[in-house]
Write a protein that holds these residues in place. Structure first.
Motif: not given
Length: 436
Positions: A120-129, A146-153, A331-337
């Protein structure tokens, strides 16, 4: 976040080259698209596990996303936890994986090691980490990718039916001091006062990875070591199973048959939600679904203590990940964002998937949390965790089903605790070794 729509290619060649060809083939990698937004209509698939409440919320969030991005259609797919992973493995093997998948700490390393997930580091234009709590963000990384983005704890908890305690004239335990002996005695007293109408507790340990980790960590041991090997002391696992065998025999807990039935029913349909038992183990953020399903005054208690050693652990409630086989990773990264970083989604999703890992979203939500969500947040704040959690290593994604199978065999009297503990460590270490 408003995405920068500048188009650029996905630099995923390094990821794919790093994964051996047989693993790529086994996961159905291939056919992935470039990290650019399409001018044409796009359809995505979003896959998750969870309760009916989670499904309702997620579908509402999908509708809000589609309203904001009318050229993108999202098809939601969800199952209960066990069936989810079988189905996900099948779709990846058939090169038909969903574009965005809900990922768990137990499975993340196994999927990322096979080249099945986008960095997901490659999706920087569409997904803010940048707004994700750093310690949580780290749990979704492998060697900086960054293969997975934590949603919550989330954190383990005992849920308790306060209405049932009041009905039988009992006080709730002091969860700052109570022990495993206290828990056993309270469950037995509830059972006795219930006169056969209820059992004091569900079987809250020995068939899931969380309870085993907690039991071991309280006693200075860990399920996995930093090198990824199994380090669990088999005698501790034997002790855990023997403890619950004693509770089953005393009638203080459900029968093994009821335990299996509850596993299939989920948090909203199990004995705790239907008023058959007073205690159950959940993650703190499942309290919303439990209160909704039960209609009762459900509360959260810290798990029992052993010699005062902190055993609990804060873990990513779950992750979002993008399939490396997606034809539309931008678009998938945009959805995650959208799901993780926008107030619109936060208004819908709340804390059901965990106390938000996005620190700004958590601050935004604080004034509008409902009672159940506030209970989850307050519980997390009150938890004193032990050492940081060691993420399940590559090859060990079967740890939970393996524990479930062997734990059930023990509770049904089909296997001795000693033989089951030996089999658990041997089988799990063998699976880890096979990936090295």
């Amino acid at each position: 976040m408003t995405p920068n729509l500048t188009r650029r290619a996905l630099g995923r060649a390094g990821l794919l080259a790093a994964a051996p060809a047989p693993l790529l083939a086994s996961c159905g990698i291939g056919g992935g698209g470039e990290m650019v937004l399409s001018d044409e209509p796009v359809e995505l698939r979003l896959s998750w596990w969870g309760s009916d409440l989670r499904a309702q919320q997620t579908n509402e969030a999908i509708a809000a996303f589609e309203k904001q991005y009318p050229n993108i259609t999202v098809r939601g797919e969800y199952k209960e936890f066990g069936a989810y992973w079988d189905g996900l493995a099948t779709t990846f093997a058939a090169n038909d994986s969903p574009d965005v998948v809900q990922m768990d700490e137990q499975y993340f390393n196994s999927y990322s090691a096979r080249g099945a997930l986008v960095d997901l580091n490659e999706a920087g234009e569409f997904l803010d980490l940048s707004k994700i709590e750093p310690d949580l963000l780290f749990t979704g990384q492998v060697d900086g990718a960054q293969f997975a983005l934590p949603i919550g704890s989330s954190v383990l908890a005992f849920a308790v039916n306060a209405d049932m305690f009041a009905q039988y004239g009992m006080e709730l335990p002091d969860d700052t001091t109570w022990t495993w002996d206290d828990y056993a005695a309270i469950a037995a007293e509830l059972d006795a006062r219930g006169g056969g109408d209820i059992t004091g507790s569900g079987i809250t340990g020995g068939v899931d990875v969380g309870s085993v980790r907690y039991w071991a960590r309280q006693r200075g041991n860990e399920l996995f070591g930093a090198n990824g090997d199994v380090t669990l002391d088999p005698d501790l696992l034997v002790g855990l199973w023997e403890y619950y065998l004693g509770l089953i025999e005393s009638g203080a807990t459900d029968t093994p048959e009821q335990m299996v039935e509850d596993t299939g029913a989920g948090v909203e349909g199990g004995g705790l939600a239907t008023g058959r038992t007073a205690f159950g183990q959940i993650h703190n953020t499942q309290i919303s679904a439990l209160r909704q399903g039960s209609g009762a005054d459900m509360r959260l208690l810290q798990l029992p203590q052993h010699d005062g050693t902190p055993g609990n652990f804060i873990k990513p409630g779950m992750y979002w990940a993008v399939s490396a086989g997606s034809a539309h990773p931008a678009e998938a990264s945009l959805l995650v964002d959208f799901l993780v970083n926008t107030e619109t989604a936060a208004d819908i999703l709340g804390t059901e998937r965990g106390v938000p890992a996005n620190t700004e979203i958590l601050e935004y939500l604080a004034p509008q949390l409902d009672e159940s969500e506030q209970i989850a947040v307050d519980y997390l704040a009150a938890t004193v965790p032990g050492e940081p959690l060691i993420v399940v290593p590559n090859g060990a994604s079967s740890v939970n089903p393996l524990l479930t199978r062997l734990g059930q065999e023990v509770y049904f009297g089909q296997t001795s605790p000693e033989d089951a503990a030996e089999a658990f460590i041997s089988e799990l270490q063998g699976e880890i070794d096979a990936t090295k």
